[in-house]
Write a protein that holds these residues in place. Structure first.
Motif, PDB file in Angstrom:
ATOM      1  N   GLU A 230      25.743  21.396   6.096  1.00 45.20           N
ATOM      2  CA  GLU A 230      24.420  21.446   6.712  1.00 45.20           C
ATOM      3  C   GLU A 230      24.354  22.524   7.792  1.00 45.20           C
ATOM      4  N   ARG A 231      25.375  22.548   8.642  1.00 43.75           N
ATOM      5  CA  ARG A 231      25.399  23.509   9.745  1.00 43.75           C
ATOM      6  C   ARG A 231      25.364  24.948   9.252  1.00 43.75           C
ATOM      7  N   PHE A 232      26.025  25.207   8.101  1.00 45.67           N
ATOM      8  CA  PHE A 232      26.137  26.593   7.638  1.00 45.67           C
ATOM      9  C   PHE A 232      25.048  26.986   6.643  1.00 45.67           C
ATOM     10  N   GLN A 233      24.181  26.001   6.342  1.00 41.56           N
ATOM     11  CA  GLN A 233      23.172  26.252   5.317  1.00 41.56           C
ATOM     12  C   GLN A 233      22.303  27.474   5.640  1.00 41.56           C
ATOM     13  N   SER A 234      21.834  27.563   6.887  1.00 45.49           N
ATOM     14  CA  SER A 234      20.902  28.655   7.212  1.00 45.49           C
ATOM     15  C   SER A 234      21.615  29.995   7.217  1.00 45.49           C
ATOM     16  N   LEU A 235      22.862  29.993   7.692  1.00 46.85           N
ATOM     17  CA  LEU A 235      23.640  31.240   7.668  1.00 46.85           C
ATOM     18  C   LEU A 235      23.810  31.724   6.238  1.00 46.85           C
ATOM     19  N   ALA A 236      24.116  30.765   5.324  1.00 48.69           N
ATOM     20  CA  ALA A 236      24.290  31.126   3.915  1.00 48.69           C
ATOM     21  C   ALA A 236      22.967  31.637   3.338  1.00 48.69           C
ATOM     22  N   ALA A 237      21.873  30.950   3.695  1.00 52.36           N
ATOM     23  CA  ALA A 237      20.561  31.345   3.173  1.00 52.36           C
ATOM     24  C   ALA A 237      20.219  32.767   3.615  1.00 52.36           C
ATOM     25  N   ASP A 238      20.535  33.097   4.897  1.00 48.45           N
ATOM     26  CA  ASP A 238      20.305  34.457   5.407  1.00 48.45           C
ATOM     27  C   ASP A 238      20.949  35.501   4.526  1.00 48.45           C
ATOM     28  N   ARG A 239      22.130  35.172   4.005  1.00 50.56           N
ATOM     29  CA  ARG A 239      22.879  36.150   3.212  1.00 50.56           C
ATOM     30  C   ARG A 239      22.641  35.945   1.724  1.00 50.56           C
ATOM     31  N   ASN A 240      21.665  35.101   1.440  1.00 47.83           N
ATOM     32  CA  ASN A 240      21.325  34.841   0.051  1.00 47.83           C
ATOM     33  C   ASN A 240      22.515  34.289  -0.742  1.00 47.83           C
ATOM     34  N   ILE A 241      23.230  33.403  -0.085  1.00 45.20           N
ATOM     35  CA  ILE A 241      24.383  32.779  -0.734  1.00 45.20           C
ATOM     36  C   ILE A 241      24.066  31.304  -0.927  1.00 45.20           C
ATOM     37  N   SER A 242      24.355  30.774  -2.101  1.00 48.67           N
ATOM     38  CA  SER A 242      24.062  29.353  -2.281  1.00 48.67           C
ATOM     39  C   SER A 242      25.274  28.533  -1.863  1.00 48.67           C
ATOM     40  N   LEU A 243      25.043  27.627  -0.942  1.00 46.53           N
ATOM     41  CA  LEU A 243      26.121  26.784  -0.426  1.00 46.53           C
ATOM     42  C   LEU A 243      25.970  25.398  -1.023  1.00 46.53           C
ATOM     43  N   GLU A 244      26.945  25.008  -1.857  1.00 45.46           N
ATOM     44  CA  GLU A 244      26.829  23.736  -2.578  1.00 45.46           C
ATOM     45  C   GLU A 244      27.865  22.737  -2.110  1.00 45.46           C
ATOM     46  N   LEU A 245      27.530  21.459  -2.334  1.00 41.91           N
ATOM     47  CA  LEU A 245      28.397  20.393  -1.825  1.00 41.91           C
ATOM     48  C   LEU A 245      28.683  19.397  -2.944  1.00 41.91           C
ATOM     49  N   ASP A 246      29.933  19.071  -3.119  1.00 40.12           N
ATOM     50  CA  ASP A 246      30.302  18.040  -4.087  1.00 40.12           C
ATOM     51  C   ASP A 246      31.173  17.034  -3.346  1.00 40.12           C
ATOM     52  N   ALA A 247      30.498  16.094  -2.645  1.00 42.15           N
ATOM     53  CA  ALA A 247      31.230  15.118  -1.824  1.00 42.15           C
ATOM     54  C   ALA A 247      30.488  13.806  -1.860  1.00 42.15           C
ATOM     55  N   ASN A 248      30.445  13.191  -3.030  1.00 48.48           N
ATOM     56  CA  ASN A 248      29.638  11.988  -3.187  1.00 48.48           C
ATOM     57  C   ASN A 248      30.376  10.706  -2.858  1.00 48.48           C
ATOM     58  N   ILE A 249      31.693  10.702  -3.222  1.00 49.68           N
ATOM     59  CA  ILE A 249      32.441   9.473  -2.910  1.00 49.68           C
ATOM     60  C   ILE A 249      33.140   9.641  -1.562  1.00 49.68           C
ATOM     61  N   PRO A 250      33.176   8.554  -0.771  1.00 48.99           N
ATOM     62  CA  PRO A 250      33.888   8.665   0.504  1.00 48.99           C
ATOM     63  C   PRO A 250      35.395   8.875   0.266  1.00 48.99           C
ATOM     64  N   VAL A 251      35.966   9.764   1.045  1.00 53.06           N
ATOM     65  CA  VAL A 251      37.421   9.990   0.973  1.00 53.06           C
ATOM     66  C   VAL A 251      37.946   9.741   2.387  1.00 53.06           C
ATOM     67  N   THR A 252      38.525   8.542   2.565  1.00 49.31           N
ATOM     68  CA  THR A 252      38.917   8.169   3.920  1.00 49.31           C
ATOM     69  C   THR A 252      40.391   8.465   4.146  1.00 49.31           C
TER      70      THR A 252
ATOM     71  N   LEU B 286      36.237  12.203   4.986  1.00 48.69           N
ATOM     72  CA  LEU B 286      36.175  13.658   4.829  1.00 48.69           C
ATOM     73  C   LEU B 286      34.855  14.095   4.195  1.00 48.69           C
ATOM     74  N   SER B 287      34.310  13.255   3.299  1.00 48.11           N
ATOM     75  CA  SER B 287      33.038  13.623   2.656  1.00 48.11           C
ATOM     76  C   SER B 287      31.946  13.773   3.694  1.00 48.11           C
ATOM     77  N   GLY B 288      31.960  12.862   4.691  1.00 43.24           N
ATOM     78  CA  GLY B 288      30.975  12.922   5.767  1.00 43.24           C
ATOM     79  C   GLY B 288      31.100  14.228   6.543  1.00 43.24           C
ATOM     80  N   ILE B 289      32.325  14.581   6.854  1.00 46.21           N
ATOM     81  CA  ILE B 289      32.564  15.824   7.605  1.00 46.21           C
ATOM     82  C   ILE B 289      32.046  17.025   6.808  1.00 46.21           C
ATOM     83  N   CYS B 290      32.297  17.010   5.494  1.00 46.03           N
ATOM     84  CA  CYS B 290      31.875  18.138   4.663  1.00 46.03           C
ATOM     85  C   CYS B 290      30.343  18.229   4.599  1.00 46.03           C
ATOM     86  N   CYS B 291      29.683  17.070   4.534  1.00 51.33           N
ATOM     87  CA  CYS B 291      28.209  17.073   4.515  1.00 51.33           C
ATOM     88  C   CYS B 291      27.669  17.733   5.771  1.00 51.33           C
TER      89      CYS B 291
END
Ligand code: ADP
Length: 453
Positions: free
Chosen positions: A313-335, A304-309
Motif C-alpha cells: 500500500e505504501r509503495f503503490q503511488s510510487l509504483a504508479a508514478d513510474r507506471n509500474i504495476s505493484l501486485e500482492l499475493d498474500a491471502n493466507i496469514p503466515v504467522t 507476514l501477509s499483513g506486513i506485505c499488505c
C-alpha cells in the motif's frame, strides 16, 4: 598497533607461564626440603632409640668399669698406638674411601660414648675423621639433646646426640648420623627441573603466546579494517552531495541576474542532494546502532501477509508514478516469530529497489508463502536484473552494481546490507536470484517456531 598488542600479549603469556612454573617449583622445593628434614630427624630419633636398646649391655658394662675406675677396653684399643707402616697408610686410605662412601650412601652411623668421652661401641668398623663430634657429646653428657648438620669428609651429615640414662642417671651418650647426600640429590633434581622448566617455559611460551595472540587478533584486525574502509566509504559518499550542493550554491551566488526558472532548478537540485544526504546519514546511523548493540530482536508472533499488505500500500503511488504495476499475493496469514518493524523496514528496502531498478511498464510482485517449514516473503520484479558476479556482492556495504544509475535513484549501496543485518538479527536470511536483463527475486526466509524440517 596490532603488532604491539600481540607482542604485549605474548610477553604477558610468557610471564604468566614463568610465574606459574616458578611458584610451583619453589613451593615444591621448600615443601620437599621441609619434609626431608622432618623425616630425617624422626629417622635419627628412632635409630638412636634402637641403638640405645642394642647397646644396653655395653653401656652397663662401661658404667660398671667407670665406677670401678677401669678404662674402657675399646677406647683403649681405638685411641691406642699408631704403627706407621706402609700397610697402615693403605688401610687408612681404604678406610677414608669407605667412610666417604658410607656418608654418601645415606646409611646410618652410630657411636656409643661413655662418661669419659671414650667410644665404647660403633655401628660400623669404619673410622670417620671428626666423628663423633666431641663438643656435641660433651653437651649430651650434660643432658642436652643436640641436633645439627655438620660437614664431614665434604658430605653434609645430619647428627643427633643425646644422653643415655640408667636409673635416672646419665651413663653415656649416643650419637647417630646420616649422610644427607641422597636427599640432597633429590632436592637438586627438583631445583634443576624447575630451572629447566623455566627455560623451556620461556622458549615455548613466547612463540606460543605470539602465535595465539596473532590468531585471536585476526578477527579484530579484520573488523578494524572493515570499519576503516566503511568510514572512508561513508566520507566519500557524503562528499559527493556536498560538492554538488556547494557548486549549485556558488553558481547562484555568483550569478545574481539568474532567471527565476534557473534559480528554481538549482534549488531543486540542492533539496534533492540534501535529501540524499539525509537518507545516507540515517542509513549510517542504523548500521552504527546495529553494530554497537549486535541487535537481537525478541520475536513476537507477527503475520507476514499483513506486513506485505501494508508495504504494498505504501509503495503503490510510487509504483504508479513510474507506471509500474505493484501486485500482492498474500491471502493466507503466515504467522512467524519476528520483529514487525524490522521486517517492514526490510520489505521497504526491497520494494524501493524493485521499483527503482524496473523500467516503466514493468511489474513488481510481493508474495508470502510457507516453504519447507519456513515462512517466506518474495519480492520479484521484471527489472534490469543483476549479473551473477554482482549477486554475490550487492549485500556488501556501499556496493552498487551500476553506481551511476544507482546514485540517480538516490541509493548509496547500503540498503541491502542493512536488510541483511536486520534479517540476521531475527535469525532469518535473505537470498537473491536474478536473470540479468529480465528481472530479480529477493527472498526473505523466517524460521517458524514449530521448526518443521
Ligand atoms: P542502493 O541504495 O544502491 O539501492 P542496495 O544495497 O539496496 O543499495 O543495493 C545494492 C545494489 O544492488 C544496487 O545498487 C543495485 O545495483 C542492485 N540491486 C538491488 N536491488 C535490485 C533489483 N531489484 N534489481 C536490480 N538490481 C538491484
Amino acid at each position: 598497533m596490532f603488532r604491539a598488542i600481540s607482542r604485549r600479549l605474548a610477553i604477558l603469556n610468557a610471564l604468566v607461564v614463568i610465574a606459574v612454573i616458578a611458584i610451583v617449583g619453589v613451593a615444591s622445593y621448600f615443601y620437599l626440603a621441609q619434609r626431608i628434614e622432618t623425616q630425617t630427624n624422626m629417622e635419627l630419633r628412632s635409630r638412636s632409640a634402637s641403638a640405645v636398646e642394642l647397646w644396653t649391655n655395653v653401656f652397663a658394662q662401661a658404667d660398671a668399669n667407670n665406677a670401678s675406675g677401669t678404662p674402657s677396653a675399646l677406647a683403649d684399643g681405638k685411641r691406642g698406638t699408631n704403627d706407621d707402616d706402609d700397610e697402615d697408610d693403605d688401610r687408612e686410605e681404604e678406610n677414608e674411601h669407605q667412610a666417604r662412601e658410607l656418608l654418601r650412601s645415606g646409611d646410618t652411623i652410630a657411636y656409643g660414648v661413655d662418661l669419659d668421652g671414650n667410644i665404647i661401641s660403633t655401628l660400623r668398623p669404619i673410622e670417620i675423621e671428626h666423628l663423633p663430634r666431641e663438643d656435641s657429646i660433651e653437651r649430651a653428657l650434660q643432658g642436652e639433646v643436640v641436633l645439627e648438620t655438620a660437614i664431614v669428609e665434604h658430605e653434609r651429615v645430619r647428627l643427633r646426640t643425646e644422653p643415655v640414662y640408667a636409673d635416672g642417671r646419665i651413663i653415656g651418650a649416643i650419637q647417630v648420623g646420616m649422610g644427607l647426600g641422597p636427599n640432597e640429590r633429590l632436592l637438586e633434581f627438583v631445583r634443576w627441573s624447575t630451572i629447566g622448566g623455566l627455560l623451556l617455559g620461556v622458549l615455548l611460551a613466547v612463540p606460543a603466546g605470539w602465535w595465539l595472540a596473532n590468531r585471536s587478533m585476526r578477527p579484530i584486525r579484520e573488523a578494524f579494517a572493515r570499519q576503516r574502509s566503511f568510514v572512508a566509504d561513508a566520507a566519500h559518499e557524503l562528499r559527493t552531495p556536498l560538492t554538488l550542493i556547494r557548486a549549485e550554491a556558488e553558481y547562484m551566488q555568483q550569478t545574481p541576474e539568474l532567471a527565476l526558472s534557473d534559480r528554481h532548478e538549482s534549488e531543486t537540485a540542492i533539496v534533492r542532494e540534501v535529501d540524499s544526504m539525509a537518507n545516507l546519514v540515517s542509513s549510517l546511523l542504523t548500521l552504527a546502532r546495529m553494530d554497537e548493540h549486535a541487535t537481537q530482536f525478541l520475536g513476537k508472533q507477527v503475520d507476514l501477509s499483513g506486513i506485505c499488505c501494508r508495504g504494498a500500500e505504501r509503495f503503490q503511488s510510487l509504483a504508479a508514478d513510474r507506471n509500474i504495476s505493484l501486485e500482492l499475493d498474500a491471502n493466507i496469514p503466515v504467522t512467524v516469530s519476528c520483529d514487525a518493524d524490522a521486517t517492514e523496514q526490510v520489505l521497504a528496502i526491497l520494494l524501493d529497489n524493485a521499483i527503482a531498478y524496473t523500467p516503466n511498464g514493468g511489474r513488481v510482485l510481493v508474495r508470502t508463502s510457507m516453504r519447507a517449514g519456513k515462512a517466506v516473503i518474495e519480492v520479484s520484479d521484471t527489472g534490469i536484473g543483476i549479473s551473477a558476479e554482482d549477486q554475490r556482492r550487492i549485500f556488501d556495504r556501499f556496493y552498487r552494481a551500476d553506481p551511476a544509475r544507482s546514485r540517480s535513484s538516490g541509493g548509496a549501496g547500503l540498503g541491502l546490507s542493512i536488510a541483511t543485518e536486520l534479517m540476521a538479527a531475527q535469525r532469518g536470511s535473505i537470498l537473491v536470484t536474478s536473470e540479468f536483463g529480465s528481472g530479480s527475486t529477493f527472498t526473505l526466509l523466517f524460521d517458524t517456531l514449530q521448526g518443521h524440517h
